[in-house]
Scaffold this motif. Sequence first.
Motif, PDB file in Angstrom:
ATOM      1  N   THR A 279      10.754  -8.614   8.460  1.00 45.66           N
ATOM      2  CA  THR A 279       9.550  -8.335   9.241  1.00 45.66           C
ATOM      3  C   THR A 279       9.008  -9.622   9.852  1.00 45.66           C
ATOM      4  OG1 THR A 279       8.099  -8.647   7.334  1.00 45.66           O
ATOM      5  CG2 THR A 279       8.986  -6.437   7.700  1.00 45.66           C
ATOM      6  N   HIS A 280       8.025  -9.460  10.721  1.00 47.08           N
ATOM      7  CA  HIS A 280       7.350 -10.620  11.281  1.00 47.08           C
ATOM      8  C   HIS A 280       6.453 -11.259  10.211  1.00 47.08           C
ATOM      9  CE1 HIS A 280       8.230  -8.135  14.920  1.00 47.08           C
ATOM     10  NE2 HIS A 280       8.557  -9.325  15.400  1.00 47.08           N
ATOM     11  N   PRO A 281       6.207 -12.560  10.305  1.00 45.47           N
ATOM     12  CA  PRO A 281       5.314 -13.207   9.325  1.00 45.47           C
ATOM     13  C   PRO A 281       3.922 -12.584   9.332  1.00 45.47           C
ATOM     14  CG  PRO A 281       6.526 -14.842  10.595  1.00 45.47           C
ATOM     15  CD  PRO A 281       6.783 -13.516  11.252  1.00 45.47           C
ATOM     16  N   TYR A 282       3.354 -12.453   8.160  1.00 39.59           N
ATOM     17  CA  TYR A 282       2.005 -11.915   7.981  1.00 39.59           C
ATOM     18  C   TYR A 282       1.871 -10.518   8.587  1.00 39.59           C
ATOM     19  CZ  TYR A 282       1.344 -16.891   7.178  1.00 39.59           C
ATOM     20  OH  TYR A 282       1.472 -18.179   6.717  1.00 39.59           O
ATOM     21  N   SER A 283       2.900  -9.722   8.434  1.00 41.49           N
ATOM     22  CA  SER A 283       2.899  -8.356   8.984  1.00 41.49           C
ATOM     23  C   SER A 283       3.348  -7.389   7.903  1.00 41.49           C
ATOM     24  CB  SER A 283       3.809  -8.261  10.218  1.00 41.49           C
ATOM     25  OG  SER A 283       3.401  -9.168  11.223  1.00 41.49           O
ATOM     26  N   SER A 284       2.585  -7.337   6.824  1.00 45.37           N
ATOM     27  CA  SER A 284       2.956  -6.469   5.700  1.00 45.37           C
ATOM     28  C   SER A 284       2.947  -5.001   6.093  1.00 45.37           C
ATOM     29  CB  SER A 284       2.010  -6.698   4.522  1.00 45.37           C
ATOM     30  OG  SER A 284       0.662  -6.455   4.902  1.00 45.37           O
ATOM     31  N   PHE A 285       2.211  -4.652   7.166  1.00 46.10           N
ATOM     32  CA  PHE A 285       2.161  -3.251   7.602  1.00 46.10           C
ATOM     33  C   PHE A 285       3.523  -2.769   8.076  1.00 46.10           C
ATOM     34  CE2 PHE A 285       1.177  -5.933  11.226  1.00 46.10           C
ATOM     35  CZ  PHE A 285       1.963  -5.409  12.239  1.00 46.10           C
ATOM     36  N   GLU A 286       4.415  -3.682   8.402  1.00 47.83           N
ATOM     37  CA  GLU A 286       5.763  -3.281   8.824  1.00 47.83           C
ATOM     38  C   GLU A 286       6.609  -2.843   7.633  1.00 47.83           C
ATOM     39  OE1 GLU A 286       6.184  -6.046  12.833  1.00 47.83           O
ATOM     40  OE2 GLU A 286       7.100  -6.731  10.972  1.00 47.83           O
ATOM     41  N   ARG A 287       6.113  -3.085   6.430  1.00 51.20           N
ATOM     42  CA  ARG A 287       6.717  -2.534   5.203  1.00 51.20           C
ATOM     43  C   ARG A 287       5.654  -1.716   4.476  1.00 51.20           C
ATOM     44  NH1 ARG A 287       6.945  -5.298   1.561  1.00 51.20           N
ATOM     45  NH2 ARG A 287       5.724  -7.112   2.181  1.00 51.20           N
ATOM     46  N   GLY A 288       4.991  -0.855   5.197  1.00 53.60           N
ATOM     47  CA  GLY A 288       3.849  -0.136   4.650  1.00 53.60           C
ATOM     48  C   GLY A 288       4.169   0.705   3.439  1.00 53.60           C
ATOM     49  N   THR A 289       5.333   1.334   3.420  1.00 51.61           N
ATOM     50  CA  THR A 289       5.708   2.190   2.294  1.00 51.61           C
ATOM     51  C   THR A 289       5.774   1.394   1.007  1.00 51.61           C
ATOM     52  OG1 THR A 289       6.963   3.648   3.765  1.00 51.61           O
ATOM     53  CG2 THR A 289       7.449   3.781   1.417  1.00 51.61           C
ATOM     54  N   ASN A 290       6.441   0.233   1.065  1.00 53.97           N
ATOM     55  CA  ASN A 290       6.576  -0.593  -0.130  1.00 53.97           C
ATOM     56  C   ASN A 290       5.232  -1.167  -0.568  1.00 53.97           C
ATOM     57  OD1 ASN A 290       7.282  -3.532  -1.374  1.00 53.97           O
ATOM     58  ND2 ASN A 290       8.876  -2.035  -1.846  1.00 53.97           N
ATOM     59  N   GLU A 291       4.407  -1.603   0.388  1.00 59.65           N
ATOM     60  CA  GLU A 291       3.100  -2.146   0.048  1.00 59.65           C
ATOM     61  C   GLU A 291       2.217  -1.101  -0.619  1.00 59.65           C
ATOM     62  OE1 GLU A 291       1.806  -5.123   0.184  1.00 59.65           O
ATOM     63  OE2 GLU A 291       3.565  -6.104   1.032  1.00 59.65           O
ATOM     64  N   ARG A 292       2.307   0.134  -0.129  1.00 57.00           N
ATOM     65  CA  ARG A 292       1.517   1.218  -0.727  1.00 57.00           C
ATOM     66  C   ARG A 292       1.931   1.444  -2.180  1.00 57.00           C
ATOM     67  NH1 ARG A 292      -2.445   3.807  -2.563  1.00 57.00           N
ATOM     68  NH2 ARG A 292      -2.286   6.060  -2.693  1.00 57.00           N
ATOM     69  N   HIS A 293       3.225   1.400  -2.459  1.00 62.44           N
ATOM     70  CA  HIS A 293       3.696   1.618  -3.821  1.00 62.44           C
ATOM     71  C   HIS A 293       3.353   0.441  -4.728  1.00 62.44           C
ATOM     72  CE1 HIS A 293       5.895   4.905  -1.965  1.00 62.44           C
ATOM     73  NE2 HIS A 293       6.164   5.358  -3.166  1.00 62.44           N
ATOM     74  N   ASN A 294       3.339  -0.757  -4.183  1.00 62.57           N
ATOM     75  CA  ASN A 294       2.892  -1.899  -4.982  1.00 62.57           C
ATOM     76  C   ASN A 294       1.438  -1.722  -5.411  1.00 62.57           C
ATOM     77  OD1 ASN A 294       5.403  -3.040  -4.624  1.00 62.57           O
ATOM     78  ND2 ASN A 294       4.745  -4.516  -3.067  1.00 62.57           N
ATOM     79  N   GLY A 295       0.648  -1.116  -4.540  1.00 67.47           N
ATOM     80  CA  GLY A 295      -0.727  -0.812  -4.906  1.00 67.47           C
ATOM     81  C   GLY A 295      -0.820   0.189  -6.043  1.00 67.47           C
ATOM     82  N   LEU A 296       0.123   1.137  -6.091  1.00 66.60           N
ATOM     83  CA  LEU A 296       0.152   2.091  -7.199  1.00 66.60           C
ATOM     84  C   LEU A 296       0.469   1.392  -8.513  1.00 66.60           C
ATOM     85  CD1 LEU A 296       2.053   5.112  -5.552  1.00 66.60           C
ATOM     86  CD2 LEU A 296      -0.411   4.830  -5.857  1.00 66.60           C
ATOM     87  N   ILE A 297       1.343   0.397  -8.464  1.00 62.11           N
ATOM     88  CA  ILE A 297       1.671  -0.355  -9.675  1.00 62.11           C
ATOM     89  C   ILE A 297       0.433  -1.047 -10.232  1.00 62.11           C
ATOM     90  CG2 ILE A 297       2.943  -2.363 -10.525  1.00 62.11           C
ATOM     91  CD1 ILE A 297       5.247  -1.624  -8.784  1.00 62.11           C
ATOM     92  N   ARG A 298      -0.423  -1.537  -9.336  1.00 54.37           N
ATOM     93  CA  ARG A 298      -1.601  -2.270  -9.769  1.00 54.37           C
ATOM     94  C   ARG A 298      -2.594  -1.400 -10.538  1.00 54.37           C
ATOM     95  NH1 ARG A 298      -0.207  -7.391 -10.194  1.00 54.37           N
ATOM     96  NH2 ARG A 298       0.312  -8.387  -8.191  1.00 54.37           N
ATOM     97  N   ARG A 299      -2.460  -0.096 -10.442  1.00 55.60           N
ATOM     98  CA  ARG A 299      -3.327   0.774 -11.248  1.00 55.60           C
ATOM     99  C   ARG A 299      -3.036   0.590 -12.735  1.00 55.60           C
ATOM    100  NH1 ARG A 299      -3.704   6.656  -8.186  1.00 55.60           N
ATOM    101  NH2 ARG A 299      -3.967   5.874  -6.047  1.00 55.60           N
ATOM    102  N   PHE A 300      -1.773   0.282 -13.057  1.00 54.41           N
ATOM    103  CA  PHE A 300      -1.372   0.129 -14.455  1.00 54.41           C
ATOM    104  C   PHE A 300      -1.228  -1.338 -14.846  1.00 54.41           C
ATOM    105  CE2 PHE A 300       0.233   4.148 -12.820  1.00 54.41           C
ATOM    106  CZ  PHE A 300      -0.179   5.051 -13.782  1.00 54.41           C
ATOM    107  N   LEU A 301      -0.814  -2.175 -13.883  1.00 52.72           N
ATOM    108  CA  LEU A 301      -0.596  -3.591 -14.146  1.00 52.72           C
ATOM    109  C   LEU A 301      -1.431  -4.411 -13.172  1.00 52.72           C
ATOM    110  CD1 LEU A 301       3.303  -3.450 -14.508  1.00 52.72           C
ATOM    111  CD2 LEU A 301       1.597  -3.314 -16.337  1.00 52.72           C
TER     112      LEU A 301
END
Length: 361
Positions: A279-301
């Motif tokens: 992806t482009h630098p500082y463009s986490s939205f281009e991997r939105g699916t993975n970023e969303r799931h990382n947020g789910l992990i943070r509910r437990f960790l």
Amino acid sequence: MDYTNYTTDSRKHKHLNLQERTIIELRLKDGYSAYKISKELQRPINTILNEIRRGTVPQIKNNHKIQLYFADAGQAIYKDHRTNCGRKNLRLTCDKFISYACDKLHKDKWSIDACVGRSMESGQFKRSEIVCTKTFYNYIDQGLCYIKNIDLPLKVRRNTKKQYVRANKKNLGTSIEKRPVSIDNREEFGHWEIDTVIGQKSGKDNVLLTIAERKTRQFLVRKIADKSALAVMAELDKLREECGDRFSSVFKTITSDNGSEFANLSELEQVTDTNIYFTHPYSSFERGTNERHNGLIRRFLPKGTRMTDCSIDTIAFVEDWCNTLPRKILGYRTPEGLRQKKMEKISPAENVPSDKVNLTP
């Protein structure tokens, strides 16, 4: 409800006001027909007929009972009807469902929308016993539920980080600009996004390697030694051995950011048919699916959790929870259910059962 003092003329498609009802009363006394009154007021004939019917009350005149229309009577009935109109609050009638949803949110970490959608899909509650997602959030804002906004995982978050544009950009491989446009449509299984999740920033802690499939939202979580390119490639080599000849059929493309831990990711293209994109630098939205799931992990960790202390069973639980969570975007089906269907269709000629491909830690 209408005001007593009118500053504008009446408009079409609006309720009658007291001034118009007074005109109706006077015209009826003058012998006007309902049709002639409707033309004067520029109102539909049915509106006038309905108003005359509602505002007509019995009167005694010369010892005879007659029916007369009065503007005050019509206005009083109109106000009474207006006080009873509108949707009624369903908080009490839906208490059983709301208790179920609050319990799911606390114990299973489900979202409000997942509770609503799953309940409709499974038929566990009658439709009249369920409130929509927006109404549920309104009840929370009004303090009518057992949970508060602070209990919701994302509602009280906000991004306070400043955005910077880096002058010298990394070039680890093929840019996402060259990725086929068809991948953006999520119509084909096998296109993944990869990232890492850290616990403590000491540099001496284990790291989670996360991989999310764009179509089914299948999510893989693996614990690796550290946030380095060697540790990432070592885990991907293990995953490649587990999948065998089907690796390139399951992992057709992988999209990554420009982190140093993915510096050697392009080496996969030399030994497999998997295409790697960055992806482009500082463009986490281009991997939105993975970023969303990382947020789910943070509910437990949450951030600051020491990943080294997290057991394999804990990681497996988090992964299984993500893959069995009903998703609105999937029609409230689960990623695990969709993944099994897709795996059965991949390369049937290779004679490798889908259950032999281990996609769990």
